[in-house]
Design an enzyme around this catalytic site. Structure first.
Site, PDB file in Angstrom:
ATOM      1  N   SER A   9       0.984  -1.286  -0.075  1.00 36.17           N
ATOM      2  CA  SER A   9      -0.023   0.141  -0.022  1.00 36.17           C
ATOM      3  C   SER A   9       0.688   1.277  -0.050  1.00 36.17           C
ATOM      4  O   SER A   9       0.207   2.385  -0.227  1.00 36.17           O
ATOM      5  CB  SER A   9      -0.869   0.238   1.190  1.00 36.17           C
ATOM      6  OG  SER A   9      -2.000  -0.811   0.987  1.00 36.17           O
TER       7      SER A   9
ATOM      8  N   LYS B  61       0.368   3.433  -2.930  1.00 37.17           N
ATOM      9  CA  LYS B  61      -0.806   4.393  -3.072  1.00 37.17           C
ATOM     10  C   LYS B  61      -0.801   5.985  -3.347  1.00 37.17           C
ATOM     11  O   LYS B  61      -0.959   6.465  -4.116  1.00 37.17           O
ATOM     12  CB  LYS B  61      -1.861   3.748  -2.097  1.00 37.17           C
ATOM     13  CG  LYS B  61      -2.344   2.457  -1.954  1.00 37.17           C
ATOM     14  CD  LYS B  61      -3.232   2.154  -0.915  1.00 37.17           C
ATOM     15  CE  LYS B  61      -3.829   0.972  -1.090  1.00 37.17           C
ATOM     16  NZ  LYS B  61      -4.456   0.544   0.247  1.00 37.17           N
TER      17      LYS B  61
ATOM     18  N   TYR C 215      -3.069  -2.579 -10.306  1.00 40.07           N
ATOM     19  CA  TYR C 215      -2.966  -2.318  -8.872  1.00 40.07           C
ATOM     20  C   TYR C 215      -2.202  -3.344  -8.197  1.00 40.07           C
ATOM     21  O   TYR C 215      -1.321  -2.995  -7.317  1.00 40.07           O
ATOM     22  CB  TYR C 215      -4.525  -2.218  -8.359  1.00 40.07           C
ATOM     23  CG  TYR C 215      -4.551  -2.399  -6.983  1.00 40.07           C
ATOM     24  CD1 TYR C 215      -4.128  -1.217  -6.081  1.00 40.07           C
ATOM     25  CD2 TYR C 215      -4.902  -3.149  -6.169  1.00 40.07           C
ATOM     26  CE1 TYR C 215      -3.866  -1.310  -4.701  1.00 40.07           C
ATOM     27  CE2 TYR C 215      -4.792  -3.234  -4.854  1.00 40.07           C
ATOM     28  CZ  TYR C 215      -4.575  -2.268  -4.081  1.00 40.07           C
ATOM     29  OH  TYR C 215      -4.328  -2.320  -2.769  1.00 40.07           O
TER      30      TYR C 215
ATOM     31  N   TYR D  16      -5.051   4.685   7.769  1.00 45.13           N
ATOM     32  CA  TYR D  16      -6.538   4.076   7.668  1.00 45.13           C
ATOM     33  C   TYR D  16      -7.071   4.547   8.887  1.00 45.13           C
ATOM     34  O   TYR D  16      -7.306   5.780   9.265  1.00 45.13           O
ATOM     35  CB  TYR D  16      -6.314   2.822   7.334  1.00 45.13           C
ATOM     36  CG  TYR D  16      -5.768   2.083   6.474  1.00 45.13           C
ATOM     37  CD1 TYR D  16      -5.757   2.568   5.200  1.00 45.13           C
ATOM     38  CD2 TYR D  16      -4.555   1.546   6.707  1.00 45.13           C
ATOM     39  CE1 TYR D  16      -5.012   2.211   4.082  1.00 45.13           C
ATOM     40  CE2 TYR D  16      -3.669   1.119   5.520  1.00 45.13           C
ATOM     41  CZ  TYR D  16      -4.101   1.490   4.337  1.00 45.13           C
ATOM     42  OH  TYR D  16      -3.254   1.082   3.199  1.00 45.13           O
TER      43      TYR D  16
ATOM     44  N   VAL E  82       1.231  -3.886   3.987  1.00 47.42           N
ATOM     45  CA  VAL E  82       1.188  -5.184   4.593  1.00 47.42           C
ATOM     46  C   VAL E  82       2.494  -6.098   4.557  1.00 47.42           C
ATOM     47  O   VAL E  82       2.456  -7.109   5.094  1.00 47.42           O
ATOM     48  CB  VAL E  82      -0.074  -5.958   4.126  1.00 47.42           C
ATOM     49  CG1 VAL E  82      -1.279  -5.119   4.850  1.00 47.42           C
ATOM     50  CG2 VAL E  82      -0.164  -5.944   2.804  1.00 47.42           C
TER      51      VAL E  82
HETATM   52  O1  DON Z   1      -4.735  -4.663  -1.729  1.00 49.66           O
HETATM   53  C1  DON Z   1      -4.139  -5.382  -0.768  1.00 49.66           C
HETATM   54  O2  DON Z   1      -4.873  -5.747   0.159  1.00 49.66           O
HETATM   55  C2  DON Z   1      -2.646  -4.958  -0.565  1.00 49.66           C
HETATM   56  N1  DON Z   1      -2.246  -5.456  -2.071  1.00 49.66           N
HETATM   57  C3  DON Z   1      -2.286  -3.927  -0.034  1.00 49.66           C
HETATM   58  C4  DON Z   1      -2.780  -3.807   1.355  1.00 49.66           C
HETATM   59  C5  DON Z   1      -2.040  -2.764   2.237  1.00 49.66           C
HETATM   60  O3  DON Z   1      -0.846  -2.825   2.169  1.00 49.66           O
HETATM   61  C6  DON Z   1      -2.519  -2.135   3.089  1.00 49.66           C
HETATM   62  N2  DON Z   1      -1.692  -1.443   4.114  1.00 49.66           N
HETATM   63  N3  DON Z   1      -1.515  -1.491   5.107  1.00 49.66           N
END
Ligand code: DON
Length: 307
Positions: free
Chosen positions: A60, A63, A185, A237, A255
């Site tokens: 993320s 983003k 994405y 978040y 993550v």
């Molecule tokens: O879309 C997802 O679930 C992952 N590719 C990225 C999520 C993420 O890193 C959330 N952040 N903490």
């Protein structure tokens, strides 16, 4: 500065709280002992401690940077029409759109990030991916690659993101090439970085969009404040408010275990430690950012006391 980073690395290495992300199967293979801390100043001075050479997927943290590309490609008003700038107070993967406008609330939650991936100009998927990777290479100051296994792992299990994308298609917020948009994405999430790469990306934002080491511009100056504003209000978040209160710096978590924070005009911080709390944020990274902010007096609302 070097001593401070080494001290923090030593202090928080024994912290074993949190767990590895496992909803993307490949991420569960990370080593919980890995821990890197990097700091790059707005002048390009680099400090690093621990496993700063270890590569991991950006997830993320991509983003805000893709949001920057969307702003350059479509302009502030058009992007705002498709993605809001309002914090949700919800987790990163919540399936919500603004009731009235049908927009995702902000570009930091998954829904908003999928919508912004749709706003990268190009003649086709390969051209758009090349544009994205070129921009990320400028931020880090060298060529960047992706982890194919993580990409495929997320692509074959990312049904929640797929559901979100279809909901946005239903409201005509994205085009009908849903799988193509999702691929981009998932690809941006699987780009490989080190903690020092994250610190360089943060330092580039701290330096008004120009990578301080290469002196190459990664983002038009006028959009730097847009990125930093949404990172400040939405980057963590449903932890963004407490983060602003405790650390006082725009930041973004992923993550994969990465975290970056920007002290505008001063420096960028990059951390890697894959043990995550229940919100998907690196536990050691939260501690280190909090310490660095207080020890270096980085909180944005820390006004020096004068008589
Ligand atoms: O879309 C997802 O679930 C992952 N590719 C990225 C999520 C993420 O890193 C959330 N952040 N903490």
């Amino acid at each position: 500065m070097q001593e401070l980073l080494e001290e923090l690395h030593q202090r928080y290495l024994p912290l074993r709280e949190g767990k590895l992300a496992d909803y993307i199967p490949e991420l569960a293979k990370a080593n919980p002992d890995h821990f890197g801390i990097s700091l790059v100043t707005a002048e390009g001075q680099v400090y690093q401690a621990g496993d700063f050479e270890r590569k991991f997927t950006i997830q993320s943290i991509s983003k805000p940077f893709v949001y920057g590309i969307a702003l350059e490609d479509y302009g502030r008003e058009e992007v705002l029409r498709r993605v809001g700038v309002e914090p949700t107070g919800d987790p990163f993967n919540s399936i919500t759109l603004d009731e009235k406008s049908k927009r995702p609330f902000n570009p930091m939650v998954n829904a908003g990030a999928i919508a912004t991936s749709n706003l990268i100009r190009g003649t086709g998927p390969a051209d758009r991916l090349n544009r994205l990777m070129q921009v990320f290479s400028t931020y880090v100051g060298h060529d960047i690659s992706a982890d194919m296994s993580v990409f495929l792992s997320e692509r074959s299990t990312g049904h929640r993101n797929r559901a979100m994308a279809h909901l946005m298609l239903n409201f005509q917020m994205i085009g009908s090439n849903v799988e193509e948009i999702l691929d981009l994405y998932f690809q941006q999430c699987s780009l490989l970085v080190t903690s020092t790469d994250l610190a360089s990306m943060a330092a580039t934002l701290a330096n008004g969009g120009v990578n301080p080491a290469t002196e190459r511009r990664a983002l038009a100056n006028e959009y730097v404040r847009d990125l930093l504003s949404v990172m400040f209000t939405c980057g963590l978040y449903d932890f963004s408010g407490e983060w602003a209160y405790r650390v006082g710096l725009p930041a973004k978590s992923g993550v994969g275990g990465g975290m970056l924070a920007v002290a505008p005009g001063k420096l960028g911080i990059g951390i890697y430690s894959p043990l995550l709390d229940e919100r998907g944020t690196s536990v050691r990274a939260i501690q280190v950012c909090q310490e660095l902010s207080s020890r270096l007096g980085l909180h944005l609302f820390d006004v020096p006391f004068t008589l």
